[in-house]
Design a protein around this motif. Structure first.
Motif, PDB file in Angstrom:
ATOM      1  N   ARG A   9      -6.478  -1.857   5.473  1.00 44.59           N
ATOM      2  CA  ARG A   9      -5.896  -2.738   4.784  1.00 44.59           C
ATOM      3  C   ARG A   9      -4.758  -2.241   3.835  1.00 44.59           C
ATOM      4  N   ASP A  10      -5.328  -1.479   2.832  1.00 41.81           N
ATOM      5  CA  ASP A  10      -4.460  -0.841   1.853  1.00 41.81           C
ATOM      6  C   ASP A  10      -3.382   0.215   2.335  1.00 41.81           C
ATOM      7  N   ALA A  11      -3.718   0.670   3.342  1.00 38.19           N
ATOM      8  CA  ALA A  11      -2.731   1.594   3.964  1.00 38.19           C
ATOM      9  C   ALA A  11      -1.549   0.796   4.464  1.00 38.19           C
ATOM     10  N   ASP A  38      -0.367  -6.042   5.791  1.00 42.00           N
ATOM     11  CA  ASP A  38       0.104  -5.944   7.360  1.00 42.00           C
ATOM     12  C   ASP A  38       1.179  -6.851   7.678  1.00 42.00           C
ATOM     13  N   GLY A  39       2.178  -6.630   6.881  1.00 45.34           N
ATOM     14  CA  GLY A  39       3.393  -7.284   7.013  1.00 45.34           C
ATOM     15  C   GLY A  39       3.476  -8.733   6.650  1.00 45.34           C
ATOM     16  N   ARG A  40       2.668  -9.471   6.052  1.00 44.87           N
ATOM     17  CA  ARG A  40       2.454 -10.574   5.828  1.00 44.87           C
ATOM     18  C   ARG A  40       2.369 -10.831   4.116  1.00 44.87           C
ATOM     19  N   GLU A  55      -1.276   0.260  -1.719  1.00 43.26           N
ATOM     20  CA  GLU A  55      -1.105   1.739  -1.331  1.00 43.26           C
ATOM     21  C   GLU A  55       0.172   2.000  -1.923  1.00 43.26           C
ATOM     22  N   GLU A  56       1.583   1.380  -1.578  1.00 42.10           N
ATOM     23  CA  GLU A  56       2.751   1.704  -1.758  1.00 42.10           C
ATOM     24  C   GLU A  56       3.227   0.558  -2.946  1.00 42.10           C
ATOM     25  N   LYS A  57       4.135   1.163  -3.607  1.00 36.70           N
ATOM     26  CA  LYS A  57       5.020   0.331  -4.442  1.00 36.70           C
ATOM     27  C   LYS A  57       6.527   0.274  -4.257  1.00 36.70           C
ATOM     28  N   PHE A  58       7.365  -0.753  -4.317  1.00 32.06           N
ATOM     29  CA  PHE A  58       8.389  -0.703  -4.267  1.00 32.06           C
ATOM     30  C   PHE A  58       9.064  -1.335  -5.592  1.00 32.06           C
TER      31      PHE A  58
END
Length: 148
Positions: A9-11, A38-40, A55-58
Motif C-alpha cells: 500500500r505504501d509503495a 493505489d491511485g484513489r 512513500e512519495e511526496k509531490f
C-alpha cells in the motif's frame, strides 16, 4: 516491521502537498493536501493535517489540484490518419493536460460508423493512456445507398 500488505500500500501511495484543491463535487476551493493510495483519494485535509503516510511526496505549491478533466470533443485522427496523430499520442497529450477521459469524434477516414470501429478504437493495442469514449456516426455508410 511493516506487513507485506502495508508495504504494498505504501509503495503505491502519494501525498500531494501544498496545492490549491478545486473539487466542485466536494465543494472544496482551498489549499489542501491530498493523499492517494493505489491511485484513489484516501484522504483530503488542510495543509499538514493528513494523518496517513505516503512513500512519495509531490510539492504542489503554486499549482491547482483538481479531479481529472473530461474532453467531450476531440479528434484523434485514427482510424485513417495516423500520420497526423494516433490514439496513443493523442491520449498522451490529453493526459499531460490533466484529462483522464476523452470523447472522440467519428469524422475520421473511414468514418466510425459501426460497432466494429468502436471496438477497434477501444482495443488495448491502440495504446490509449486515458479513457477513450468513441462517439459513433449517426448513420452507417452501408445504409446510405441512394436510389435517386
Amino acid at each position: 516491521m511493516l506487513s507485506a500488505k502495508s508495504q504494498k500500500r505504501d509503495a503505491a501511495s502519494l501525498l500531494i502537498k501544498g496545492g490549491h484543491l478545486i473539487d466542485p463535487a466536494a465543494k472544496i476551493n482551498a489549499p489542501m493536501d491530498v493523499l492517494l493510495h493505489d491511485g484513489r483519494v484516501a484522504e483530503v485535509a488542510p495543509p499538514n493535517e493528513i494523518r496517513g503516510r505516503a512513500e512519495e511526496k509531490f510539492d504542489a505549491r503554486g499549482l491547482i489540484v483538481a479531479p481529472g478533466f473530461i474532453d467531450l470533443h476531440v479528434h484523434l485522427r485514427e482510424p485513417g490518419q495516423s500520420y497526423k496523430e494516433t490514439i496513443a499520442t493523442g491520449t498522451a497529450a490529453a493526459a499531460a493536460g490533466g484529462f483522464t477521459s476523452v470523447c472522440t469524434m467519428p469524422n475520421t477516414s473511414p468514418v466510425v460508423d459501426s460497432a466494429e470501429w468502436i471496438a477497434w478504437i477501444r482495443h488495448p493495442e491502440r495504446g490509449a493512456v486515458v479513457n477513450v469514449f468513441p462517439i459513433g456516426a449517426a448513420t452507417n455508410a452501408s445504409l446510405m445507398l441512394c436510389r435517386c
